[in-house]
Design a protein around this motif. Structure first.
Motif, PDB file in Angstrom:
ATOM      1  N   GLY A   1       0.782  -1.222   0.000  1.00 33.70           N
ATOM      2  CA  GLY A   1       0.000   0.000   0.000  1.00 33.70           C
ATOM      3  C   GLY A   1       0.818   1.279   0.000  1.00 33.70           C
TER       4      GLY A   1
ATOM      5  N   ALA B   1       2.038  -2.595   7.563  1.00 32.90           N
ATOM      6  CA  ALA B   1       1.222  -2.600   6.346  1.00 32.90           C
ATOM      7  C   ALA B   1       1.862  -3.470   5.261  1.00 32.90           C
ATOM      8  N   GLU B   2       3.184  -3.377   5.104  1.00 37.02           N
ATOM      9  CA  GLU B   2       3.858  -4.153   4.079  1.00 37.02           C
ATOM     10  C   GLU B   2       3.809  -5.652   4.379  1.00 37.02           C
TER      11      GLU B   2
ATOM     12  N   ALA C   1       0.293  -6.909   3.713  1.00 34.24           N
ATOM     13  CA  ALA C   1       0.040  -6.982   2.275  1.00 34.24           C
ATOM     14  C   ALA C   1       0.814  -8.142   1.643  1.00 34.24           C
TER      15      ALA C   1
ATOM     16  N   LYS D   1      -0.579   6.319  -8.473  1.00 33.43           N
ATOM     17  CA  LYS D   1      -1.190   5.238  -7.719  1.00 33.43           C
ATOM     18  C   LYS D   1      -2.466   5.762  -7.092  1.00 33.43           C
TER      19      LYS D   1
ATOM     20  N   LEU E   1      -4.979   5.809  -4.302  1.00 33.63           N
ATOM     21  CA  LEU E   1      -4.946   5.453  -2.890  1.00 33.63           C
ATOM     22  C   LEU E   1      -6.313   5.018  -2.370  1.00 33.63           C
TER      23      LEU E   1
ATOM     24  N   ARG F   1      -8.347  -4.138  -5.346  1.00 33.10           N
ATOM     25  CA  ARG F   1      -7.368  -4.139  -4.266  1.00 33.10           C
ATOM     26  C   ARG F   1      -6.298  -3.075  -4.520  1.00 33.10           C
ATOM     27  N   ALA F   2      -5.951  -2.849  -5.785  1.00 36.95           N
ATOM     28  CA  ALA F   2      -4.933  -1.860  -6.143  1.00 36.95           C
ATOM     29  C   ALA F   2      -5.164  -1.387  -7.567  1.00 36.95           C
TER      30      ALA F   2
END
Length: 335
Positions: free
Chosen positions: A49, A155-156, A159, A252, A254, A261-262
């Motif tokens: 993210g 967060a990483e 993910a 990107k 947000l 999801r992205a």
């Protein structure tokens, strides 16, 4: 700071600062699959993210490993930071060490290690280590860095766990597509149209409102309302990195719709023939399986979701491309 004992010695580079952190997570996936996700930095904006964009300045051999030089843009404490890092990849040991070559204030120095370790129960343990130092050892800056490292590390890792545990299913969730136009005009005029997004509500029929704030070094934050064909309004927030020297913009999203999801994208401007250009809008989307069912119904398939996303995003991009084409060609006719 989370700590867990291990049975094997760790290959950890010397720290560059007095502040050390450790975060870890258990992943129900094979260690090699987890390692590949960490090693593939080109895919980081779709997985992590906080990561907005990554450029590989020097590539390492994916099989043998070695040194890799990167420039990274990522969100930290609600601001976009950019820095240059050197990584050393060790595929055999599943260890990746990293060290910032050029840091962004208030960071004076930062480095760390990814450790991907098999566990006897068939899971994989991922450990993310950081060491860092603040500019002038300022305690307030140190606290700011600590919060950013803690938030981004958690967060990483989360993910990474989600991406690894999706496994082969991820192939059906992620897809890339593009739309292009040919422009008889100057690259600078096309770039100006795409760069000055705050003027889009006046220039594009599908943009109802757009607020743009700009940091230095071509980093833009966009909050935009778009109008769909049925008249409904949809809000999105994005970060853009603008490269005026090569006439390219990457971004990107947000805030994404529930089915996604992205979502990342890129505007490119390339010479075609003398006096003409190819302008392309690229999209990479990662769907959310449960989100697709929520948005489109329990019987919805991934193919249906891909077609719908392709149509909606492609329609808006194609409209923007046509108006950019018109803007540049009219400017060319006036010169």
């Amino acid at each position: 700071m989370a700590t867990t004992a291990t049975t094997e010695p760790r290959k950890i580079p010397p720290a560059t600062g007095p502040h050390l952190t450790e975060h870890s997570i258990s992943v129900s996936a094979a260690p090699d699959d987890v390692y590949r996700l960490v090693a593939d930095v080109a895919g980081w904006p779709q997985v992590f993210g906080p990561t907005v964009h990554v450029e590989v300045l020097q590539e390492a051999d994916p099989l043998a490993g070695g040194e890799q030089l990167l420039r990274i843009w990522a969100v930290a404490n609600e601001q976009v930071r950019t820095w240059t890092s050197r990584r050393v990849l060790d595929p055999a040991a599943r260890v990746i060490t990293f060290r910032q070559v050029v840091s962004a204030a208030p960071v004076a120095a930062m480095g760390g290690t990814w450790l991907i370790e098999p566990v006897e129960d068939g899971t994989t343990r991922v450990v993310l280590l950081h060491d860092y130092r603040a500019v002038d050892d300022d305690p307030q800056a140190q606290a700011l860095i600590e919060r950013a490292v803690d938030r981004n590390s958690l967060a990483e890792l989360t993910a990474l766990k989600n991406a690894a545990e999706r496994g082969e299913d991820a192939a059906g969730l992620q897809f890339t597509f593009s739309d292009s136009v040919t422009v008889a005009g100057a690259a600078g005029d096309v770039y100006a149209f795409l760069d000055r997004a705050e003027l889009w509500p006046e220039r594009l029929p599908h943009v109802a409102r757009l607020d743009l704030t700009e940091e230095e070094s071509g980093i833009q934050h966009i909050d935009m309302d778009t109008r769909s064909s049925d008249g409904s309004i949809h809000n999105t927030t994005s970060v853009r990195v603008c490269f005026e020297d090569r006439k390219e913009i990457v971004y990107k999203q947000l805030k994404v719709p529930v089915a996604m999801r992205a979502h990342t994208g890129r505007w490119t401007i390339e010479p075609l023939d003398e006096g003409t250009l190819t302008v392309t809008s690229w999209h990479t989307v990662v769907l959310d399986h449960e989100g697709v069912r929520t948005a489109l119904g329990p019987q919805a398939t991934l193919a249906e979701a891909r077609n719908l996303v392709r149509k909606v995003l492609g329609t808006n991009s194609s409209t923007t491309l046509r108006y950019a084409q018109q803007f540049a060609e009219e400017a060319h006719g006036r010169t």
